[in-house]
Every structure is written in structure tokens, then in C-alpha cells.
Scaffold this motif. Structure first.
Motif, PDB file in Angstrom:
ATOM      1  N   LYS A 317       0.855  -1.208   0.000  1.00 18.33           N
ATOM      2  CA  LYS A 317       0.000   0.000   0.000  1.00 18.33           C
ATOM      3  C   LYS A 317       0.883   1.247   0.000  1.00 18.33           C
ATOM      4  O   LYS A 317       0.591   2.223  -0.686  1.00 18.33           O
ATOM      5  N   VAL A 318       1.961   1.194   0.774  1.00 16.12           N
ATOM      6  CA  VAL A 318       2.875   2.346   0.845  1.00 16.12           C
ATOM      7  C   VAL A 318       3.496   2.593  -0.527  1.00 16.12           C
ATOM      8  O   VAL A 318       3.586   3.724  -1.003  1.00 16.12           O
ATOM      9  N   ARG A 319       3.905   1.523  -1.186  1.00 16.19           N
ATOM     10  CA  ARG A 319       4.506   1.657  -2.535  1.00 16.19           C
ATOM     11  C   ARG A 319       3.518   2.295  -3.501  1.00 16.19           C
ATOM     12  O   ARG A 319       3.884   3.128  -4.324  1.00 16.19           O
ATOM     13  N   PHE A 320       2.259   1.872  -3.392  1.00 17.10           N
ATOM     14  CA  PHE A 320       1.257   2.444  -4.304  1.00 17.10           C
ATOM     15  C   PHE A 320       1.097   3.942  -4.033  1.00 17.10           C
ATOM     16  O   PHE A 320       1.037   4.754  -4.951  1.00 17.10           O
ATOM     17  N   PRO A 354      -7.900  -2.055   1.261  1.00 18.89           N
ATOM     18  CA  PRO A 354      -6.750  -1.193   0.971  1.00 18.89           C
ATOM     19  C   PRO A 354      -7.200   0.131   0.346  1.00 18.89           C
ATOM     20  O   PRO A 354      -6.564   1.159   0.549  1.00 18.89           O
ATOM     21  N   ALA A 355      -8.309   0.112  -0.396  1.00 20.42           N
ATOM     22  CA  ALA A 355      -8.804   1.336  -1.042  1.00 20.42           C
ATOM     23  C   ALA A 355      -9.096   2.406   0.006  1.00 20.42           C
ATOM     24  O   ALA A 355      -8.750   3.584  -0.163  1.00 20.42           O
ATOM     25  N   LEU A 356      -9.694   2.006   1.111  1.00 22.85           N
ATOM     26  CA  LEU A 356     -10.047   2.982   2.148  1.00 22.85           C
ATOM     27  C   LEU A 356      -8.805   3.574   2.808  1.00 22.85           C
ATOM     28  O   LEU A 356      -8.744   4.771   3.072  1.00 22.85           O
ATOM     29  N   ASP A 357      -7.846   2.716   3.019  1.00 24.73           N
ATOM     30  CA  ASP A 357      -6.573   3.164   3.601  1.00 24.73           C
ATOM     31  C   ASP A 357      -5.941   4.245   2.743  1.00 24.73           C
ATOM     32  O   ASP A 357      -5.494   5.279   3.252  1.00 24.73           O
ATOM     33  N   ILE A 358      -5.912   3.970   1.459  1.00 22.22           N
ATOM     34  CA  ILE A 358      -5.264   4.901   0.527  1.00 22.22           C
ATOM     35  C   ILE A 358      -6.041   6.214   0.470  1.00 22.22           C
ATOM     36  O   ILE A 358      -5.468   7.303   0.518  1.00 22.22           O
ATOM     37  N   ILE A 359      -7.361   6.119   0.425  1.00 21.28           N
ATOM     38  CA  ILE A 359      -8.182   7.340   0.364  1.00 21.28           C
ATOM     39  C   ILE A 359      -7.999   8.166   1.643  1.00 21.28           C
ATOM     40  O   ILE A 359      -7.845   9.389   1.591  1.00 21.28           O
ATOM     41  N   GLN A 360      -7.993   7.481   2.780  1.00 20.76           N
ATOM     42  CA  GLN A 360      -7.836   8.225   4.040  1.00 20.76           C
ATOM     43  C   GLN A 360      -6.481   8.943   4.091  1.00 20.76           C
ATOM     44  O   GLN A 360      -6.385  10.074   4.544  1.00 20.76           O
ATOM     45  N   HIS A 361      -5.476   8.295   3.572  1.00 24.46           N
ATOM     46  CA  HIS A 361      -4.146   8.881   3.504  1.00 24.46           C
ATOM     47  C   HIS A 361      -4.138  10.123   2.619  1.00 24.46           C
ATOM     48  O   HIS A 361      -3.546  11.143   2.966  1.00 24.46           O
ATOM     49  N   ILE A 431      -3.939  11.257 -16.129  1.00 18.57           N
ATOM     50  CA  ILE A 431      -3.002  10.396 -15.377  1.00 18.57           C
ATOM     51  C   ILE A 431      -3.819   9.322 -14.649  1.00 18.57           C
ATOM     52  O   ILE A 431      -4.728   9.647 -13.877  1.00 18.57           O
ATOM     53  N   VAL A 432      -3.506   8.077 -14.924  1.00 17.65           N
ATOM     54  CA  VAL A 432      -4.200   6.972 -14.242  1.00 17.65           C
ATOM     55  C   VAL A 432      -3.168   6.149 -13.478  1.00 17.65           C
ATOM     56  O   VAL A 432      -2.151   5.736 -14.047  1.00 17.65           O
ATOM     57  N   VAL A 433      -3.438   5.945 -12.194  1.00 22.43           N
ATOM     58  CA  VAL A 433      -2.584   5.058 -11.399  1.00 22.43           C
ATOM     59  C   VAL A 433      -3.470   3.863 -11.025  1.00 22.43           C
ATOM     60  O   VAL A 433      -4.445   4.010 -10.285  1.00 22.43           O
ATOM     61  N   ASP A 434      -3.128   2.726 -11.583  1.00 23.02           N
ATOM     62  CA  ASP A 434      -4.005   1.556 -11.512  1.00 23.02           C
ATOM     63  C   ASP A 434      -3.439   0.548 -10.511  1.00 23.02           C
ATOM     64  O   ASP A 434      -2.419  -0.098 -10.772  1.00 23.02           O
ATOM     65  N   GLY A 435      -4.114   0.409  -9.397  1.00 23.37           N
ATOM     66  CA  GLY A 435      -3.659  -0.520  -8.367  1.00 23.37           C
ATOM     67  C   GLY A 435      -4.108  -1.943  -8.620  1.00 23.37           C
ATOM     68  O   GLY A 435      -3.835  -2.836  -7.811  1.00 23.37           O
ATOM     69  N   ARG A 436      -4.831  -2.169  -9.730  1.00 21.67           N
ATOM     70  CA  ARG A 436      -5.355  -3.518  -9.996  1.00 21.67           C
ATOM     71  C   ARG A 436      -4.987  -4.047 -11.382  1.00 21.67           C
ATOM     72  O   ARG A 436      -5.558  -5.047 -11.828  1.00 21.67           O
TER      73      ARG A 436
END
Ligand code: NAD
Length: 472
Positions: A317-320, A354-361, A431-436
Motif C-alpha cells: 500500500k505504501v509503494r502504491f 486497501p482502497a479505504l486506507d489509501i483514500i484516508q491517507h 493520469i491513471v494510477v491503476d492498483g489492480r
């Protein structure tokens, strides 16, 4: 179907309990669904369905009031049942161990209600020896050992395809230590293990049929408990493994999708759970890996492999997040479109997503988020309320409007079929960052996107200044 109807109570009407109850009714049994959440029971009685699962509304409509009923009165449900399936939550405790207080509470209450021989079945995912504890709790409450048995019947359904998974399981595992309990459990699953269910008109479709029914694996109770924990820990390990491989791919310029395909076509390895991404989440893997590690620790077995699995998952998650930063430089005031909230596609479950974690960050860093998820927005809004910085919108294109970047965070099938032209025109910067890894980098480049994904080289548009130079 052969008429070998049994009377079942399922305690806990969540993702597992409600699906199990609907499926038991579907294969001919009489089921009482119990939950201590009065609101949930009222919804279910009134014809509502509290979770998003394919086929579940149809099965509940079909059997409500006849083969399936709903109550918050565990005592009366337990008195009438030959088998009581415990399907309450077993969340992670502070030490990493499973918190079994809900199971304990239910077992004590069952003990006060048992009148005739009853099999108490662990459907919840529990650590080895839980059956012994349940036995002890019931005996402590003065119930004679003649009057009950404890069996383990772990559940392997996946949210999103839960009903079909239940009725077309790869295998049914029954752990029991007495013939009486084993015999009753065989009766429960007979329509699936004999194949008779699959010839009924309107049977839920899936891979099994009359001549290829579901295999039944009978084990000791302890082995059944271990099968579930070991299976989830193994699958989580597979995900972490490919995620580390994806990091190597990024460093050396190889494509992780090719590597995963090459590995997965080896029958000994298999292609599933080899999807590089932003890590596993959900209500099961994180807590089950932790609980499995805790059990091993308690009995003096070194299972540090699982600590690594967890560490890799957290780092992913940190890398993303760093990848998003590498695309945007700074965060404050940036508009981010986020596609996906659920921990995986096909469900509204956001637990440990993980989506929620990233959004909260990102919110914490001062971004404004416009988010779309086909099923999980209502649940998320209870945790992250809508605000000036957090917008819940009705479709992916509305989310993309004026966005500095778009993130794909959940593998919903519909996110594979976006109108890329329409979306690019809506965005401020394409710009698209695709985590999937839902798109081919070359296709995204053709459509004018700067596209970063996991374990694959990024593609940059010419106007992305200095894109081919590494800027830390
Ligand atoms: P959940 O949180 O969706 O449902 C649990 C339900 O139990 C809730 O409705 C809650 O109100 C109810 N409950 C709690 N205490 C109760 C009590 N004392 N009496 C009556 N009801 C009570 O949980 P879930 O996702 O269905 O998971 C249940 C178990 O199944 C867990 O052990 C989980 O690890 C396991 N499991 C889950 C999945 C999955 O995909 N969700 C898959 C396999 C196994």
C-alpha cells in the motif's frame, strides 16, 4: 431431492450466516436465522437484504416464511434445531489472536437452551482448539456430554460469488469426532454431495452437476479448524509473493502479468491469487493470517513466514501511495478520482479494504477525492462522511471530472470497460494510477494517458516532463 430435511439454526446473519442459511433452505432444510442486531432481523423479515450478493435476494424471496425465518431469540431457535451453526464474527484481537468473545457468548446461550441432542457447528473461522473450548463452555453450563457434539464446518465462500460458491463448493469439509455428528452433517449436505440438488429446476448454476457432485472431506474437528486457517494463510502468501515479484519486475523492467501467467500455467502453482496489486484486505485474510501466526507462536512453532506475508502486504500500500506521489509531486489541493472502495470487486464489504486506507491517507495529505463504487459507497459514507473534500458520485466519469489523476483501487468488472476517450476528456490531466492492473499499458498510451500500474513499466505522455528520468 431426497427428503432428508433437518432443522437448522444459523447464528449470525452476516455474509456467511445469511448465505449459508439461504442455501440450506434452498437444498430443502428448515432454517432459523438468528442475529442480535434487531435492525437486521427487521430488514430481513420485511423482505430486505442487508448485503450485496448475487442470487441472495432471489433465494430469500423464494424461501422466506416457509423454509427460512428470522429471529433475534437465540434460545427458542436453539431449542428447535438439530444443528446450530455458529457464524458470528471472529475479529482480530489486540495481540493478533482471534477474538472469540462472540463465539463464547453464543455457546453459553446455546448451553442454556439445549433440550435434545444437538450438534453445534463452528462455521465461523476459528483457531484450532476452539471446539474444545465450546465443548467446555457448554459442559460448564451443566449440559450432559450425551446431549451435544461440537463439529467444525469451515466456510470457503468468497464474497461477491458467495451463493454459487456455497452450492458449488470445491469441497465440503466436515470435522467431527462422533458418528452421530458426522451422520447429521452428511444429511445436511446430502443434496450437494449426492448431486440431487443439481437436477432441481431453477437450481443455482455452477460447475457441479448430478454426475459430478461436491466432494465431502471428513476429518477430525481439529484438522477442519486447521484447514481453514492454513488455506487463508496460504492464499494470502500467494498474493504477497506475487507482489514482491511485481516489485522486482518494476526494478528490472519486466511485466509481472507475463511472469504471473508463466507461473500460473504450471498446474502445481495455478493462476489464481497471482494478481499483483495493492495488497489483500477484507474481513478474512488479514485477521486469519494474524490468528494463524498467533496460534503457531503459542504452541512454539516458528511460522515467521506469515509475519513476512503481513509486512509485504502493508508495504504494498505504501509503494502504491508513493507511486501516486511520483505522478503528482505534491498532494495538497489536488483533485483525485478514486474508482473503488470495496476490498475487492463484486461486494459491498469494505472491511480492511486497501482502497479505504489509501483514500484516508490522501485526504490526510489535503487532497479532494471524488469516489465511485458500484456497491460500497453507502457503507463507506458511515466511516468517511461526505464533505467538501470527499464526494460520492454516481459514475466513473463524474468522478474523473477535472481530476488531476484517477486511481483504480478495486477490481470491479465494470472498471475494465471504461470509455477511455470520455474519461480522458473529463480529466484535468490524463493520469491513471491503476492498483489492480486492469488495463494494458500500451492501450492506455494510445488513448493519451500517463499510466502507472503495479509491476509493469509506466507509460508517459510526452508532455509529462522528464518522465523518462527518474525523479525520486
Ligand atoms: P459479519 O460481521 O458479516 O456477520 C456476523 C453477524 O453475527 C453479524 O450480523 C452480527 O450482528 C452477528 N452476531 C454477533 N454476535 C451475535 C450474537 N451473540 N448473537 C447473534 N448474532 C450475533 O461476519 P461474516 O463476514 O459473516 O463472518 C462470520 C465468520 O465467518 C467469521 O469468522 C469469518 O472469518 C468467517 N468467514 C467469512 C467469510 C467472508 O467472506 N465474509 C468467508 C469465510 C469465513
Amino acid at each position: 431431492m431426497k427428503n432428508s430435511k433437518v432443522s437448522i439454526a444459523v447464528v449470525g446473519s452476516g455474509y456467511v450466516g445469511l448465505v449459508a442459511a439461504a442455501c440450506f433452505a434452498e437444498i430443502g432444510h428448515h432454517v432459523t436465522c438468528v442475529d442480535n442486531d434487531e435492525g437486521k432481523i427487521a430488514t430481513l423479515r420485511d423482505g430486505g437484504v442487508p448485503i450485496h450478493e448475487e442470487y441472495l435476494p432471489q433465494l430469500l424471496d423464494k424461501h422466506r416464511g416457509e423454509r427460512i425465518e428470522f429471529t433475534s431469540d437465540l434460545g427458542s431457535a436453539a431449542r428447535q434445531a438439530q444443528l446450530i451453526f455458529i457464524a458470528v464474527g471472529t475479529p482480530q484481537g489486540k495481540t493478533g489472536s482471534a477474538d472469540l468473545s462472540y463465539v463464547d457468548a453464543v455457546a453459553s446461550e446455546i448451553a442454556r437452551s439445549i433440550q435434545d441432542y444437538t450438534v453445534i457447528v463452528e462455521k465461523s473461522t476459528v483457531p484450532v482448539y476452539t471446539n474444545e473450548w465450546i465443548r467446555r463452555v457448554i459442559a460448564r453450563n451443566g449440559v450432559s456430554p450425551e446431549l451435544f457434539d461440537v463439529a467444525s464446518n469451515p466456510e470457503f465462500l468468497r464474497e461477491g460469488t458467495a451463493v454459487a460458491d456455497f452450492l458449488h463448493a470445491d469441497r465440503i469439509v466436515v470435522g467431527a469426532d462422533s458418528d452421530r455428528a458426522r451422520e447429521l452433517m452428511r444429511q445436511v449436505y446430502e443434496p450437494l454431495t449426492s448431486g440431487s440438488y443439481y437436477r432441481v429446476a431453477g437450481a443455482v448454476p455452477g460447475p457441479h452437476h448430478e454426475s459430478a457432485p461436491v466432494p465431502l472431506l471428513e476429518t477430525s474437528t481439529k484438522a477442519a479448524e486447521l484447514i481453514k486457517h492454513a488455506s487463508n494463510a496460504f492464499l494470502a502468501m500467494k498474493i504477497s509473493f506475487i507482489n514482491v515479484v511485481s516489485n522486482i519486475c518494476e526494478a528490472v523492467g519486466a511485466d509481472v502479468e507475463h511472469v504471473a501467467q508463466g507461473m500460473g500455467t504450471d498446474k502445481r502453482i495455478g493462476p489464481r491469487f497471482l494478481n499483483a496489486g495493492i495488497g489483500y484486505g477484507g474481513s478474512c485474510f488479514p485477521k486469519d493470517v494474524a490468528a494463524c501466526r498467533y496460534v503457531a507462536e503459542q504452541i512454539g512453532v516458528d511460522f515467521n513466514l506469515l509475519a513476512e506475508v503481513e509486512k509485504i502486504n502493508a508495504e504494498q500500500k505504501v509503494r502504491f501511495f508513493q507511486k501516486v506521489r511520483s505522478a503528482l509531486w505534491t498532494f495538497r489541493g489536488k483533485r483525485i478520482a478514486a474508482l473503488g472502495l470495496a476490498f475487492k470487486g463484486g461486494t459491498d464489504d469494505i472491511r480492511e479494504s486497501p482502497a479505504l486506507d489509501i483514500i484516508q491517507h490522501l485526504l490526510h495529505e489535503g487532497c479532494t477525492i471524488s469516489v465511485y463504487d458500484p456497491a460500497a459507497m453507502e457503507r463507506t459514507a458511515d466511516i468517511i462522511p461526505a464533505s467538501d473534500n470527499m464526494h460520492y458520485v454516481d459514475d466513473p466519469y463524474e468522478a474523473a471530472k477535472d481530476a488531476d489523476a484517477l486511481l483504480i483501487l478495486t477490481d470491479w468488472e465494470e472498471f475494465r470497460h471504461l470509455d477511455l476517450e470520455k474519461m480522458r476528456k473529463a480529466m484535468r490531466y490524463p493520469i491513471v494510477v491503476d492498483g489492480r492492473n486492469m488495463y494494458e499499458p500500451s492501450k492506455m498510451a494510445e488513448h493519451g494517458y500517463t499510466y502507472l500500474s503495479v509491476g509493469r513499466e509506466g507509460t508517459y505522455q510526452p508532455r509529462e516532463l522528464l518522465a523518462d528520468r527518474k525523479i525520486p
